[in-house]
Scaffold this motif. Sequence first.
Motif, PDB file in Angstrom:
ATOM      1  N   TYR A 182     -13.422  -3.401  -8.862  1.00 13.54           N
ATOM      2  CA  TYR A 182     -12.430  -2.467  -8.328  1.00 13.54           C
ATOM      3  C   TYR A 182     -11.429  -2.283  -9.061  1.00 13.54           C
ATOM      4  CZ  TYR A 182     -14.056  -4.043  -3.533  1.00 13.54           C
ATOM      5  OH  TYR A 182     -14.749  -4.245  -2.230  1.00 13.54           O
ATOM      6  N   VAL A 183     -10.848  -0.906  -8.732  1.00 10.52           N
ATOM      7  CA  VAL A 183      -9.654  -0.442  -9.295  1.00 10.52           C
ATOM      8  C   VAL A 183      -8.829   0.053  -8.220  1.00 10.52           C
ATOM      9  CG1 VAL A 183     -10.705   0.353 -11.629  1.00 10.52           C
ATOM     10  CG2 VAL A 183     -10.521   1.894  -9.501  1.00 10.52           C
ATOM     11  N   GLN A 184      -7.456   0.083  -8.577  1.00 11.85           N
ATOM     12  CA  GLN A 184      -6.478   0.648  -7.806  1.00 11.85           C
ATOM     13  C   GLN A 184      -6.773   2.138  -7.177  1.00 11.85           C
ATOM     14  OE1 GLN A 184      -2.516  -0.085  -8.510  1.00 11.85           O
ATOM     15  NE2 GLN A 184      -2.445  -1.926  -8.773  1.00 11.85           N
ATOM     16  N   HIS A 185      -6.241   2.463  -6.173  1.00  8.24           N
ATOM     17  CA  HIS A 185      -6.674   3.984  -5.712  1.00  8.24           C
ATOM     18  C   HIS A 185      -5.758   4.775  -6.515  1.00  8.24           C
ATOM     19  CE1 HIS A 185      -6.341   7.340  -3.052  1.00  8.24           C
ATOM     20  NE2 HIS A 185      -7.340   6.678  -2.303  1.00  8.24           N
ATOM     21  N   PRO A 186      -6.111   5.856  -6.674  1.00  4.70           N
ATOM     22  CA  PRO A 186      -5.475   6.917  -7.702  1.00  4.70           C
ATOM     23  C   PRO A 186      -4.091   7.260  -6.935  1.00  4.70           C
ATOM     24  CG  PRO A 186      -7.700   7.644  -7.539  1.00  4.70           C
ATOM     25  CD  PRO A 186      -7.552   6.370  -6.583  1.00  4.70           C
TER      26      PRO A 186
ATOM     27  N   GLU B 268     -12.171   0.158   1.358  1.00  2.00           N
ATOM     28  CA  GLU B 268     -11.456   1.216   0.557  1.00  2.00           C
ATOM     29  C   GLU B 268     -10.634   1.869   1.670  1.00  2.00           C
ATOM     30  OE1 GLU B 268     -14.688   2.291  -3.066  1.00  2.00           O
ATOM     31  OE2 GLU B 268     -14.652   3.587  -1.026  1.00  2.00           O
ATOM     32  N   TYR B 269     -11.001   1.774   2.732  1.00  2.94           N
ATOM     33  CA  TYR B 269     -10.154   2.344   4.017  1.00  2.94           C
ATOM     34  C   TYR B 269      -8.902   1.668   4.399  1.00  2.94           C
ATOM     35  CZ  TYR B 269      -8.657   3.624   8.418  1.00  2.94           C
ATOM     36  OH  TYR B 269      -8.028   4.161   9.774  1.00  2.94           O
ATOM     37  N   LEU B 270      -9.171   0.315   4.252  1.00  2.00           N
ATOM     38  CA  LEU B 270      -8.120  -0.496   4.807  1.00  2.00           C
ATOM     39  C   LEU B 270      -7.246  -0.989   3.558  1.00  2.00           C
ATOM     40  CD1 LEU B 270     -10.398  -3.130   6.753  1.00  2.00           C
ATOM     41  CD2 LEU B 270      -8.391  -1.611   7.547  1.00  2.00           C
ATOM     42  N   TYR B 271      -7.413  -0.948   2.430  1.00  2.00           N
ATOM     43  CA  TYR B 271      -6.686  -1.445   1.602  1.00  2.00           C
ATOM     44  C   TYR B 271      -6.791  -0.380   0.263  1.00  2.00           C
ATOM     45  CZ  TYR B 271      -7.650  -5.150   3.947  1.00  2.00           C
ATOM     46  OH  TYR B 271      -7.639  -6.569   5.238  1.00  2.00           O
ATOM     47  N   PRO B 272      -5.808  -0.429  -0.853  1.00  2.00           N
ATOM     48  CA  PRO B 272      -5.703   0.759  -1.777  1.00  2.00           C
ATOM     49  C   PRO B 272      -6.598   0.482  -2.917  1.00  2.00           C
ATOM     50  CG  PRO B 272      -3.593  -0.867  -1.868  1.00  2.00           C
ATOM     51  CD  PRO B 272      -4.527  -1.168  -0.791  1.00  2.00           C
ATOM     52  N   LEU B 273      -7.722   0.066  -2.812  1.00  3.57           N
ATOM     53  CA  LEU B 273      -8.748  -0.316  -3.599  1.00  3.57           C
ATOM     54  C   LEU B 273     -10.007   0.872  -3.832  1.00  3.57           C
ATOM     55  CD1 LEU B 273      -9.167  -4.065  -2.885  1.00  3.57           C
ATOM     56  CD2 LEU B 273      -7.702  -3.061  -4.807  1.00  3.57           C
ATOM     57  N   VAL B 274     -10.602   0.999  -4.901  1.00  6.31           N
ATOM     58  CA  VAL B 274     -11.789   1.804  -4.971  1.00  6.31           C
ATOM     59  C   VAL B 274     -12.865   0.954  -5.719  1.00  6.31           C
ATOM     60  CG1 VAL B 274     -12.631   3.816  -6.127  1.00  6.31           C
ATOM     61  CG2 VAL B 274     -10.540   3.878  -5.057  1.00  6.31           C
ATOM     62  N   ALA B 275     -13.965   0.963  -5.314  1.00  3.64           N
ATOM     63  CA  ALA B 275     -15.123   0.045  -5.780  1.00  3.64           C
ATOM     64  C   ALA B 275     -15.737   1.030  -6.843  1.00  3.64           C
ATOM     65  CB  ALA B 275     -15.867  -0.344  -5.040  1.00  3.64           C
ATOM     66  N   LEU B 276     -15.791   0.611  -8.217  1.00  8.04           N
ATOM     67  CA  LEU B 276     -16.605   1.321  -9.197  1.00  8.04           C
ATOM     68  C   LEU B 276     -18.198   1.026  -9.065  1.00  8.04           C
ATOM     69  CD1 LEU B 276     -14.494   0.929 -12.520  1.00  8.04           C
ATOM     70  CD2 LEU B 276     -14.405   2.623 -10.727  1.00  8.04           C
TER      71      LEU B 276
ATOM     72  N   GLY C  18       2.738  -3.584   3.617  1.00 12.84           N
ATOM     73  CA  GLY C  18       2.136  -4.675   2.930  1.00 12.84           C
ATOM     74  C   GLY C  18       0.837  -5.032   3.301  1.00 12.84           C
ATOM     75  N   PHE C  19      -0.028  -5.515   2.434  1.00 14.28           N
ATOM     76  CA  PHE C  19      -1.397  -6.087   2.784  1.00 14.28           C
ATOM     77  C   PHE C  19      -1.726  -7.219   1.881  1.00 14.28           C
ATOM     78  CE2 PHE C  19      -1.903  -3.701  -1.151  1.00 14.28           C
ATOM     79  CZ  PHE C  19      -3.046  -4.616  -1.703  1.00 14.28           C
TER      80      PHE C  19
ATOM     81  N   ASP D 231       0.872  -1.096   0.189  1.00 10.53           N
ATOM     82  CA  ASP D 231       0.057  -0.030  -0.066  1.00 10.53           C
ATOM     83  C   ASP D 231       0.852   1.154   0.080  1.00 10.53           C
ATOM     84  OD1 ASP D 231      -1.689   2.039   0.245  1.00 10.53           O
ATOM     85  OD2 ASP D 231      -2.739   1.102   2.109  1.00 10.53           O
ATOM     86  N   THR D 232       0.804   1.844  -1.218  1.00 12.08           N
ATOM     87  CA  THR D 232       1.850   3.178  -1.325  1.00 12.08           C
ATOM     88  C   THR D 232       0.880   4.519  -1.313  1.00 12.08           C
ATOM     89  OG1 THR D 232       1.460   3.182  -3.630  1.00 12.08           O
ATOM     90  CG2 THR D 232       3.304   1.982  -2.655  1.00 12.08           C
ATOM     91  N   ARG D 233      -0.405   4.390  -0.711  1.00  6.83           N
ATOM     92  CA  ARG D 233      -1.135   5.857  -0.385  1.00  6.83           C
ATOM     93  C   ARG D 233      -0.429   6.683   0.643  1.00  6.83           C
ATOM     94  NH1 ARG D 233      -6.811   3.319   1.083  1.00  6.83           N
ATOM     95  NH2 ARG D 233      -5.551   1.755   2.252  1.00  6.83           N
ATOM     96  N   GLY D 234      -0.358   7.835   0.196  1.00  7.94           N
ATOM     97  CA  GLY D 234       0.120   8.887   1.171  1.00  7.94           C
ATOM     98  C   GLY D 234       1.889   8.677   1.472  1.00  7.94           C
TER      99      GLY D 234
END
Length: 773
Positions: free
Chosen positions: A504-508, A472-480, A430-431, A422-425
């Motif tokens: 799902y797509v990856q978080h931006p 979406e909070y726990l993992y770098p995923l976004v549900a379409l 790792g997840f 998870d590279t957000r922020g």
Amino acid sequence: MPSKIPGADEFTSRPIPREELLRQISPTLPLHQIDDQADQVNALTYEVVRHRLWAITQEMGETLRRMSGSHVVTESNDFNFSICDELGEQVQVGAYNIGLIGSMDLAIVWTLRNRSDNPGIEEGDMFLCNDPWIGGGLHQNDAAVLAPIFHDGKLFGWTTAIAHQVDLGGPRPGSFSPSAQDVFGEAVPTPPMKVVRGGVLQRDVADAWVRRSRLPHMVGLDLRAKVAANKNAAEQILRLIDKYGADTVKAVMRRMMDDAERRLRAKLKALPDGTWTAVGYQEQSQTGDRNLHAIKVAMTKEADRLVFDFRGTAGQTGIINCPYPGLRAGIVFTMLPLLAGTIPWAAGGLMRCFEIITDEDTITNASFPAAVGKGPFGPAWGSGNLVAEVIARMLDAEPDHRDDVQSICNGTTDLCVVSGVDTRGGGSKGFVSPIFDVMAGGYGAQVHHDGVDTGGRLIIPSARAPDVEMTEYLYPLVALWRREQTDSGGPGRQRGGMSGSVCYVQHPDQTGTMALVISGTGKVANQNVGLAGGYPGNSQLDLVVRDIDVPQLAGAIAIPADLDDIGGDIEVLPCEGESNFGPGDALYLHWQAGGGYGDPLLRPAEKVYDDVLQARVSTQAAKNVYGVVFQKDARVDVAATEATRRMLRTGRATDADLLVTGLVPITTPALNDARRLDDNLAFMESPDGRIVVCMQCGTDIGPLAEGAFVAELARSDSPPTHAGPHIWHDPSVYVDTEVVFRQLFCPGCLTAVNSRVVPIDHPLPYDNYRRWG
């Protein structure tokens, strides 16, 4: 010291007679036991103590949920508990994942036999286990803590806590390896070891346990949560003993199991004797395999007992294996909701009512060191589906129990494990995360009701799909999207409950590629079959869409509503395999719905109209499957519907003679002396013996004896998509076997009496009616 190192066969567990077990327990371990005359408890005390034991199991669930850091527990309720007597018989189980307690007693029995002398079972001890051959979990990710309860120096009983762990090591994140050749290519199975000694957590054992995991903090927290749940339960049981006395509480426990046994046996006595059979399939035994592997069951009901005979099931192969405890759990998690829904779940008593016959070295009774990572949601669940099918057919033949009939729910789970960094922020954490949206499966249709849409899991009464925002909070995923999927429910006179899909797509802000591990049975030979001519629910489907149109999120003026809206190239994921998921990709999962009940051409047109209004059924399926046509104002066109249904019914005929003689009209025949077999078939007494007749048109079909009438049914083998748009169109993507939509019909009116997607060599259901009545 032991005289030899234990062999693989000693790390197995089977039910054994009570007297034999008592001989094998060390005489240094004193047991609290009561004699047969000591179980007389007044009604008020019985009810108070019984309900208190139930409340304690529920409180165990709250303890684990509050302490656990895993969304498997906190969001999806993939855990369970039990309270057992001194020999491991389960007195009370929780309403969470029933599969997880289907073999817990076997684990306790093994512990009593193999740990009572060395290292000993003493007050304040607890044992940790994740060995599928011993029980207390159906694959290595199911980790149990078994806790003995002592009173006045004697072993009074046990409590158990078990939950799925997201990762316990092995070559792949999530501990599931589709290419494993044996158990040594998976997470390590651990027989019961003392993790708590004298009330103190053993740090060396706990450290060794979490060291195997990619998520040690989560696994360590879950371990402590299970220890705490057991500890709290023991304290409350001891308070109950202080108030009512040990003998009284034990007498209540014994009576709870005896009452459950008595009530189930009484129910079985009211059902017809006979033998019912079913055959199902597991697809792709491992990465690269393109075969189907059969599971066979023959259920014989005689008086007040059941015998489940799995002989003839395919030999162990690949990863689609479960040991004996998994097979037993598959029966238990099906029987409890279907046969014991109105009986308190004192599982120890209920398990006395059935017997299992099985060959060794098969996918439902695998020998060490077979790979068993897929055991729970592969052959164990597949066996449970077949048990559900034969139980439903037995219940359907008894008027007083037809309300309990249910087509197959969900089929099985759709396993997709996503892992990465998870590279957000700007982080680098790792997840590992299974996609748990698939918990929202559809329930099977019943005789008088449609199946529940996205109702959950039959084997997990308290199952929940996680909150999308939490994922979406726990993992770098976004549900379409996550939605109920039109046409997914099995067509029938009563429609199967819908399943759903998620994309799902990856978080931006995410960079890099995520790894995928995929395992899903039911992509070709449907697990979610219908009954009495009802069609199966949807095929399970997993896709990665590569190089989707961007921007799909940032700056988008509309949310994509379907795969057509996101562009890209579709990659169909295998039944068993691995893939990846990059920043320009979308992950699509469509899990399984419930099977239908009865011929869909018998569904009232107004119900189909309502289904279309509610987007449960498409107008295409309404016409092509249900035969219902709509006018321009969207109301039912009665004349066109009658003509379309007649055309569809006539199109079922593959015998020229049927087309010449014409169809017998659908009526309400006067068959007052007939005894039903299911929605469409019944039998009547005649001078020549019992004759099967059609309940829809009155046609005499043939003799009931030995299932001879089945040879007189009309038959059609057609492409799988003739079952509806919810069925995958090209089985050759997954397997080399020819797969067809096979239907059997009344030879008079061509009402469907049996409908399923199967390999071309699937046996006809003659044996379903042998010894009946």
